[in-house]
Design a protein around this motif. Sequence first.
Motif, PDB file in Angstrom:
ATOM      1  N   ALA A  26      38.810  40.141  53.639  1.00  0.00           N
ATOM      2  CA  ALA A  26      39.519  41.222  52.965  1.00  0.00           C
ATOM      3  C   ALA A  26      40.397  41.987  53.941  1.00  0.00           C
ATOM      4  O   ALA A  26      41.530  42.376  53.614  1.00  0.00           O
ATOM      5  N   GLN A  78      40.791  42.781  41.980  1.00  0.00           N
ATOM      6  CA  GLN A  78      40.658  41.510  42.680  1.00  0.00           C
ATOM      7  C   GLN A  78      39.792  40.538  41.892  1.00  0.00           C
ATOM      8  O   GLN A  78      40.113  39.353  41.757  1.00  0.00           O
ATOM      9  N   ASP A  81      41.542  39.026  38.935  1.00  0.00           N
ATOM     10  CA  ASP A  81      42.454  37.968  39.384  1.00  0.00           C
ATOM     11  C   ASP A  81      41.680  36.690  39.675  1.00  0.00           C
ATOM     12  O   ASP A  81      42.107  35.589  39.300  1.00  0.00           O
ATOM     13  N   TRP A  82      40.533  36.816  40.333  1.00  0.00           N
ATOM     14  CA  TRP A  82      39.687  35.638  40.578  1.00  0.00           C
ATOM     15  C   TRP A  82      39.259  35.007  39.258  1.00  0.00           C
ATOM     16  O   TRP A  82      39.274  33.791  39.109  1.00  0.00           O
ATOM     17  N   LEU A 126      40.731  34.706  49.687  1.00  0.00           N
ATOM     18  CA  LEU A 126      41.345  35.871  50.309  1.00  0.00           C
ATOM     19  C   LEU A 126      42.123  35.501  51.568  1.00  0.00           C
ATOM     20  O   LEU A 126      43.203  36.043  51.825  1.00  0.00           O
TER      21      LEU A 126
END
Length: 328
Positions: A26, A78, A81-82, A126
């Motif tokens: 990250a 996040q 989106d995953w 990531l």
Amino acid sequence: MTATGDRVVRALGPVTVVGAGISGAACAAALAAAGLRVHVYDRGRGRGGRLASYAVDGRVVDVGASYFTVSDPRFERQVRDWERRGVARPWTDTFHVAGPQGITGTSSGPMRWASPLGLRTLAVDLLGEVRVTNPYDVESVAPGPSVDGEVAEAAVLAMPDPQAADLLAPSLAEELEQLEDRRWEAVVAVSAGWGRRGWLPELDGVFVNDSQVLSWVADDGRRRGDGAPVLVAHSTAAYAEEFLDAPDAAAEGMVAAVRALLGVQEEPRWVRVNRWSLARPAGGREEPYFLGEAMVGLCGDGWHGRPRVEAAYLSGLELGQAIAERVG
């Protein structure tokens, strides 16, 4: 400055990140998004740290972190989106609970998330095209900052406190002070596969209370969504301490405890053991990360509240953003 796609990359030295777990990944992603050059080092053969997934018997098994939860809007963006791209999936909000007499009921809580391809893919995703060197054992981080003698704009240690302390030069006293007096617990993880499912069909996982051997059992088939007859058990910290020098010897007692708990009649077809000598800190910090004048940053488990995947992600994200702001 040079242009790469839609990003402008500044012609500065790299920011060196040591550790390719969720926090380091990250942090690296935030730095790259700010247009900084990033170089990640990791001692493991794969990426993900304790988001550990291994290929066993023809499929991937999660043997490190078991799941993650979502509460912060930044992490939720996040995760969504995953989810959209098939990297993560909602798993369950209900686990069974067990005591000395066996399973006693269920407990509901927040949605637990998993990954169809194993949790390590979160860190891999990531990192994207960030430069990663592994396996590589960094030996020292010194003022400059420098990592193994190579000067960087900033250095990040995204790893358990004892490992970070081993790398820091004695002259980095402020950084070393942040790592004092924190106890870390060990865990032995035993994954086992059967020819068929021989336990409660609706079981996703079991929190085990008051056991000398087990703390948690996950149904990896339901977690991954493929229904495979695979269980992953985590030991108590006290049980793990007995087997740190010979973790394979922990398997017999743990498999027997799992079979007794879930009423599994058959012996497993295969068993794998993983030892985590620094699995989790006993407590957390309220601070999200540390970044002093030496431009050596610390982040990861135990920062940003209690230890969990979301907190580690936010710790790395915020440290990466802070470094980008200072350098920029």
